[in-house]
Design an enzyme around this catalytic site. Structure first.
Site, PDB file in Angstrom:
ATOM      1  N   ASP A 440     102.822  39.764 -13.563  1.00  0.00           N
ATOM      2  CA  ASP A 440     102.591  38.533 -12.811  1.00  0.00           C
ATOM      3  C   ASP A 440     101.139  38.503 -12.374  1.00  0.00           C
ATOM      4  OD1 ASP A 440     104.886  36.503 -11.376  1.00  0.00           O
ATOM      5  OD2 ASP A 440     102.813  36.331 -10.690  1.00  0.00           O
ATOM      6  N   ASN A 487     108.863  34.253 -19.464  1.00  0.00           N
ATOM      7  CA  ASN A 487     109.201  33.327 -18.377  1.00  0.00           C
ATOM      8  C   ASN A 487     107.974  32.688 -17.758  1.00  0.00           C
ATOM      9  OD1 ASN A 487     110.718  32.308 -15.908  1.00  0.00           O
ATOM     10  ND2 ASN A 487     109.322  33.810 -15.000  1.00  0.00           N
ATOM     11  N   TYR A 554     103.324  19.622 -19.637  1.00  0.00           N
ATOM     12  CA  TYR A 554     104.422  20.586 -19.481  1.00  0.00           C
ATOM     13  C   TYR A 554     105.433  20.440 -20.618  1.00  0.00           C
ATOM     14  CZ  TYR A 554     108.375  23.088 -17.456  1.00  0.00           C
ATOM     15  OH  TYR A 554     109.411  23.951 -17.252  1.00  0.00           O
ATOM     16  N   LYS A 558     106.184  23.190 -23.639  1.00  0.00           N
ATOM     17  CA  LYS A 558     107.493  23.837 -23.767  1.00  0.00           C
ATOM     18  C   LYS A 558     108.135  23.506 -25.124  1.00  0.00           C
ATOM     19  CE  LYS A 558     108.293  26.156 -19.860  1.00  0.00           C
ATOM     20  NZ  LYS A 558     108.624  27.592 -19.831  1.00  0.00           N
TER      21      LYS A 558
END
Ligand code: ZN
Length: 657
Positions: A440, A487, A554, A558
């Protein structure tokens, strides 16, 4: 060796058993005396049973307790007279012995008494302490160990030749102690094993243990053998990940199930692994019989690496219950592998187990080198090692144990793991037995889980070099990669195309798409070496099938990620790697959804917060834990024959359906 007895501390322990607890903990604090469950202690106490009869009870350390943290409940009460009578039998097999120990306890719920219970019983002193002191073990593991022990202790101790722990050792000690002990005897040295001390009070027995061990340490120091020498090693390797993953795959194949392989490349381990005489000094069996290191050579990586199999009590529950014939499995699974480049590799089904092996072998290195310093390390012959294994196996058969968790011995990498769905996935996989590396950009990742199987790395996934370094660290820490959870992603503030500038577009693509290309490319060589085949799960979005206005960057990123996943499924199927995607919607228990934002979005639609959260066909709320559970299932056997799939987790959406 420092004597840790403290009058003030001791004053809090008032009765005989409490004092037994106190000095046991003192021994437990000294790692060179007892490491990970090694060593045991006892006290003999006269008590009155339910019929009003007086009897002598031996309270001896029970299995599963560690001296450092032991409590009164960790001592098993066994009838002393029966144990002493048993010592007179000509023979007693292991199963019979454990049966006698268990059926002569006075408390049904107590743990199984130590394998050395009968030995404690035959020593005619109230308190008995037993350790596997490094210094004593080092000295007895030399060619002329017996003479050295006689020289150090004279008539103060009784010396017992090596016999495997169990009934035969107790009987041998009974005979030799009866023959050799005098009023001056304060202890017993067990060759290739350890030391016993005893006395009428807890303090006397403890003091004697410290004195006996100190004498061995002083002897080693006087012979310049106390400080083991670790010459500076060479360390040129910068990329080891494929070598490590190959080795882990081969070791897992030998074991019959996935194992973590943790590499230890500090100076000490590298130095030891690079010794010219490595084969000679390390192929001679264990330093003490309680931590058996079986040695064998197995061809790995096209090289002939000396491999060491180490059995530790903690493993037996798992292994013995998983394998139909546990002995075959145990014979095949190495626990420690030493390699000049990789250093010390320790294997286990969990990071905790592999760390225990590492602790034990680090100490074994010292023991070996100290003995070398005294003129030559010489441990037990192979025959005795087998005996110990056999004994432990018998023990294991008597124990009950569950199956190992589903992802035991496997490794997962989760991106964007500091919060939300990523954090839930990391937690879920950890709880199902996997070792997890979390990446992260938020440095909070480093302390996210206090768990030996978790490694948090602060990493900007858009930096190719940082990603590559993180994956190298993952391989060095746990041995490779089995599961990749992609993720990390961002959802920028809503903006119509008219107002969408290229820099925002590029930023969204760099995180949501480009970074994943880098990670997938870097991880592929490891995933194809996964013992149970590699798995990739991609966290997509409802927006792929049902985009919303204002979310062009976005939704497009995706959608492109979905195509990347589909192509990867085509390209990597031949390597056995499965790539599946989940498409969540309306997961509100994540950092970005504050109560405030939720209220305002709900108002925008004229709904209550609850109605807004369950705005789907099934009228159900979707949590990050629901998504994580699906991700874990997709890594498991249920989805073993599925790749390239797109699974919504959105409570049912008309536009998606
Ligand atoms: Zn022992």
């Amino acid at each position: 060796m420092q004597n840790l007895w403290n009058d003030q501390e001791a004053a809090q322990f008032t009765d005989d058993l409490a004092l037994r607890v106190y000095t046991s903990r003192l021994l437990g604090r000294e790692k060179t005396l007892v490491l990970h469950g090694g060593g045991n202690t006892s006290v003999k106490i006269r008590s009155t049973n339910i019929l009003g009869e007086e009897e002598d009870i031996l309270h001896v350390k029970g299995s599963g307790w560690d001296l450092e943290t032991i409590e009164a409940a960790g001592f098993s009460p066994v009838r002393l007279a029966h144990l002493v009578a048993l010592a007179g039998l000509p023979e007693l097999n292991d199963i019979q012995m454990v049966n006698e120990l268990r059926t002569h306890m006075t408390l049904a719920s107590a743990p199984t008494p130590s394998v050395e219970a009968i030995l404690h019983a035959i020593i005619p002193y109230k308190y008995v302490d037993h350790t596997h002191a490094d210094a004593v073990v080092s000295i007895t593991n030399t060619r002329d160990g017996l003479q050295r022990i006689q020289e150090i202790y004279g008539e103060d101790v009784v010396i017992i030749p090596y016999v495997m722990p169990g009934f035969d050792l107790a009987r041998t000690c009974h005979e030799i102690y009866g023959r050799d002990a005098t009023g001056k005897t304060i202890g017993m040295i067990l060759m290739n094993h350890g030391v016993f001390s005893f006395g009428d009070t807890a303090r006397t027995s403890y003091d004697r243990m410290i004195e006996l061990v100190s004498r061995a340490e002083d002897y080693l120091a006087a012979h310049k053998a106390w400080q083991p020498a670790y010459p500076a090693p060479r360390d040129e390797a910068d990329r080891l990940r494929e070598d490590i993953a190959n080795l882990r795959r081969d070791a897992s194949r030998e074991a019959g199930f996935p194992l973590l392989l943790m590499t230890h490349r500090d100076e000490k381990c590298l130095s030891f692994a690079q010794r010219d005489d490595l084969e000679k000094i390390s192929q001679q069996g264990p330093a003490t019989p309680d931590h058996v290191i079986r040695t064998k050579r197995i061809p790995l990586l096209g090289r002939d690496i000396a491999a060491y199999s180490q059995e530790y009590q903690a493993y037996f529950d798992t292994y013995a219950h998983q394998a139909r014939d546990p002995k075959t499995i145990l014979d095949r699974a190495p626990r420690v592998i030493l390699d000049a480049e990789l250093g010390m590799c320790t294997l286990g089904r969990s990071a905790r187990d592999a760390n225990i092996v590492a602790d034990i072998y680090r100490q074994t290195m010292d023991t070996i080198l100290r003995a070398e310093g005294l003129g030559g390390y010489q441990a037990l012959p192979a025959r005795d090692i087998f005996d110990v294994e056999y004994w432990d196996l018998e023990q294991a058969k008597l124990k009950k144990g569950g199956n190992p968790p589903p992802f035991a011995g496997e490794i997962a990498l989760v991106t964007g793991a500091a919060s939300g769905i990523g954090k839930a996935c990391a937690g879920q996989l950890l709880s199902q037995g996997a070792a997890v590396v979390g990446l992260d950009i938020d440095p909070a990742i480093e302390g996210l889980f206090d768990h030996p199987g978790f490694l948090g790395l602060a990493c900007d996934v858009t930096e190719t070099a940082a990603v590559s370094a993180a994956i190298e660290t993952c391989a060095r820490t746990f041995g490779g990669l089995d599961m990749l959870i992609l993720n990390a992603g961002i959802f920028p503030a809503s903006r119509p195309i008219d107002a969408l500038d290229k820099s925002l577009w590029n930023k969204v693509f760099s995180i949501n798409l480009d970074a994943n290309l880098d990670i997938m490319r870097e991880c592929h060589p490891l995933l194809r070496l996964a013992p149970r085949n590699g798995r990739v799960v991609i966290i997509g979005s409802k927006n792929v099938a049902a985009p919303g206005p204002g979310a062009a960057a976005y939704s497009a990123s995706k959608a492109a990620l979905k195509q990347l996943a589909r192509v990867a499924a085509l390209e990597w199927g031949g390597d056995g790697i499965r790539i599946n995607s989940v498409h969540p919607d309306a997961v509100f228990d994540t950092g970005i959804w504050s109560d405030e934002i939720l209220r305002s979005r709900a108002e925008h639609y004229g709904l209550s917060v609850e109605e807004y959260k369950t705005k789907n066909l099934l009228k159900t709320a979707i949590t990050s834990h629901d998504v994580a559970a699906l991700v874990a299932a997709m890594c498991g056997p249920l989805f073993a024959k599925t790749t390239g799939a797109q699974i919504p987790i959105d409570g049912g959406n008309e536009r998606v359906i």
